[in-house]
Scaffold this active site. Sequence first.
Site, mmCIF file in Angstrom:
data_model
loop_
_atom_site.group_PDB
_atom_site.id
_atom_site.type_symbol
_atom_site.label_atom_id
_atom_site.label_comp_id
_atom_site.label_asym_id
_atom_site.label_seq_id
_atom_site.Cartn_x
_atom_site.Cartn_y
_atom_site.Cartn_z
ATOM 1 N N HIS A 42 0.814 -1.294 -0.027
ATOM 2 C CA HIS A 42 -0.047 -0.046 -0.014
ATOM 3 C C HIS A 42 0.631 1.405 0.103
ATOM 4 O O HIS A 42 0.562 2.123 -0.795
ATOM 5 C CB HIS A 42 -0.730 0.026 1.458
ATOM 6 C CG HIS A 42 -2.048 -1.062 1.407
ATOM 7 N ND1 HIS A 42 -2.184 -1.819 2.555
ATOM 8 C CD2 HIS A 42 -2.972 -1.398 0.510
ATOM 9 C CE1 HIS A 42 -3.194 -2.646 2.371
ATOM 10 N NE2 HIS A 42 -3.718 -2.291 1.155
ATOM 11 N N LYS B 110 -17.190 -7.503 5.690
ATOM 12 C CA LYS B 110 -15.959 -8.125 5.907
ATOM 13 C C LYS B 110 -15.606 -7.855 7.506
ATOM 14 O O LYS B 110 -16.075 -7.016 7.920
ATOM 15 C CB LYS B 110 -14.989 -7.172 5.387
ATOM 16 C CG LYS B 110 -14.853 -7.590 3.978
ATOM 17 C CD LYS B 110 -13.349 -6.919 3.234
ATOM 18 C CE LYS B 110 -13.304 -7.084 1.989
ATOM 19 N NZ LYS B 110 -12.262 -6.411 1.240
ATOM 20 N N ARG C 207 -1.690 -5.903 -8.772
ATOM 21 C CA ARG C 207 -0.519 -6.824 -8.492
ATOM 22 C C ARG C 207 -0.342 -7.852 -9.417
ATOM 23 O O ARG C 207 0.669 -8.103 -10.033
ATOM 24 C CB ARG C 207 -0.740 -7.174 -7.078
ATOM 25 C CG ARG C 207 -0.684 -6.570 -6.053
ATOM 26 C CD ARG C 207 -1.104 -7.024 -4.973
ATOM 27 N NE ARG C 207 -2.778 -7.130 -4.759
ATOM 28 C CZ ARG C 207 -3.575 -7.185 -3.647
ATOM 29 N NH1 ARG C 207 -3.019 -7.494 -2.604
ATOM 30 N NH2 ARG C 207 -4.784 -7.061 -3.921
ATOM 31 N N SER D 19 -3.005 -8.100 2.199
ATOM 32 C CA SER D 19 -2.975 -7.750 3.784
ATOM 33 C C SER D 19 -3.527 -9.316 4.202
ATOM 34 O O SER D 19 -3.107 -9.813 5.298
ATOM 35 C CB SER D 19 -4.064 -6.773 3.894
ATOM 36 O OG SER D 19 -3.631 -5.686 3.625
HETATM 37 P P1 ADP Z 1 -9.787 -3.646 -0.754
HETATM 38 O O1 ADP Z 1 -10.610 -4.262 0.093
HETATM 39 O O2 ADP Z 1 -10.293 -2.185 -1.328
HETATM 40 O O3 ADP Z 1 -9.145 -4.603 -1.853
HETATM 41 P P2 ADP Z 1 -6.952 -3.426 0.258
HETATM 42 O O4 ADP Z 1 -6.527 -2.868 1.467
HETATM 43 O O5 ADP Z 1 -6.845 -5.220 0.051
HETATM 44 O O6 ADP Z 1 -8.507 -3.161 -0.006
HETATM 45 O O7 ADP Z 1 -6.358 -2.954 -1.193
HETATM 46 C C1 ADP Z 1 -6.627 -1.556 -1.400
HETATM 47 C C2 ADP Z 1 -5.961 -1.285 -2.741
HETATM 48 O O8 ADP Z 1 -4.651 -1.506 -2.547
HETATM 49 C C3 ADP Z 1 -6.405 -2.229 -3.867
HETATM 50 O O9 ADP Z 1 -6.290 -1.525 -4.945
HETATM 51 C C4 ADP Z 1 -5.175 -3.182 -3.866
HETATM 52 O O10 ADP Z 1 -5.049 -3.730 -5.205
HETATM 53 C C5 ADP Z 1 -4.211 -2.489 -3.338
HETATM 54 N N1 ADP Z 1 -2.960 -3.133 -2.977
HETATM 55 C C6 ADP Z 1 -3.031 -4.048 -1.714
HETATM 56 N N2 ADP Z 1 -1.795 -4.885 -1.720
HETATM 57 C C7 ADP Z 1 -1.173 -4.361 -2.681
HETATM 58 C C8 ADP Z 1 0.353 -4.577 -2.978
HETATM 59 N N3 ADP Z 1 0.834 -5.443 -2.410
HETATM 60 N N4 ADP Z 1 0.727 -3.882 -4.211
HETATM 61 C C9 ADP Z 1 0.071 -2.932 -4.711
HETATM 62 N N5 ADP Z 1 -1.212 -2.676 -4.432
HETATM 63 C C10 ADP Z 1 -1.859 -3.269 -3.380
#
Ligand code: ADP
Length: 161
Positions: free
Chosen positions: A17, A41, A90, A128
């Site tokens: 992030h 969630k 990703r 995450s």
């Molecule tokens: P959501 O429930 O909206 O997917 P996340 O916190 O999992 O929430 O992800 C938020 C954003 O960050 C999404 O666009 C996700 O693709 C991106 N993201 C999460 N982890 C990574 C990572 N390791 N590298 C790049 N982008 C990421």
Amino acid sequence: MTRAIYPGSFDPLTNGHLDIIKRSLRLFDNIIVCLAINREKQPLFNTDERLDILRQVIGDEPRASVTVFETLLVDYAQKMNADAIIRGLRAVSDFEFEFQMALMNRQLAPAIETVYLMPSARYSFLSSRLVKEVASFGGNVSDLVPPIVNELLKEKYHTWS
Ligand code: ADP
């Protein structure tokens, strides 16, 4: 001034992030990191904990701010006068859902573009969910999350060593 919002669950915030936040600060003057509340969630970190982490980790960046929202994303983006929505991409597995969401959001708010950014390759496997799974078994995630998240994960899972 250009402004983008970066929505997500951030449960918890990872270095992936942060990589996306840094990249978006190169493209936009102002970034609003938005914690999305999704009642379906069951998060490991509650809303206040996740906000606190985000504020502590990115609090020193004057061009970034942290908020929370529980409405339709495009409504919130319009209310905040954002030009774009930032999402991370990703792997191919992210694509289908993101594609649907970007086009749905364009249908709802044609003036707001969704911008996809790719993280550094070393974070492209990181999520995450995976961080929580590894940490729950006492695995070392210290290179993958900010130090404060690493400490909180150890507290949550009682894996102090
Ligand atoms: P959501 O429930 O909206 O997917 P996340 O916190 O999992 O929430 O992800 C938020 C954003 O960050 C999404 O666009 C996700 O693709 C991106 N993201 C999460 N982890 C990574 C990572 N390791 N590298 C790049 N982008 C990421």
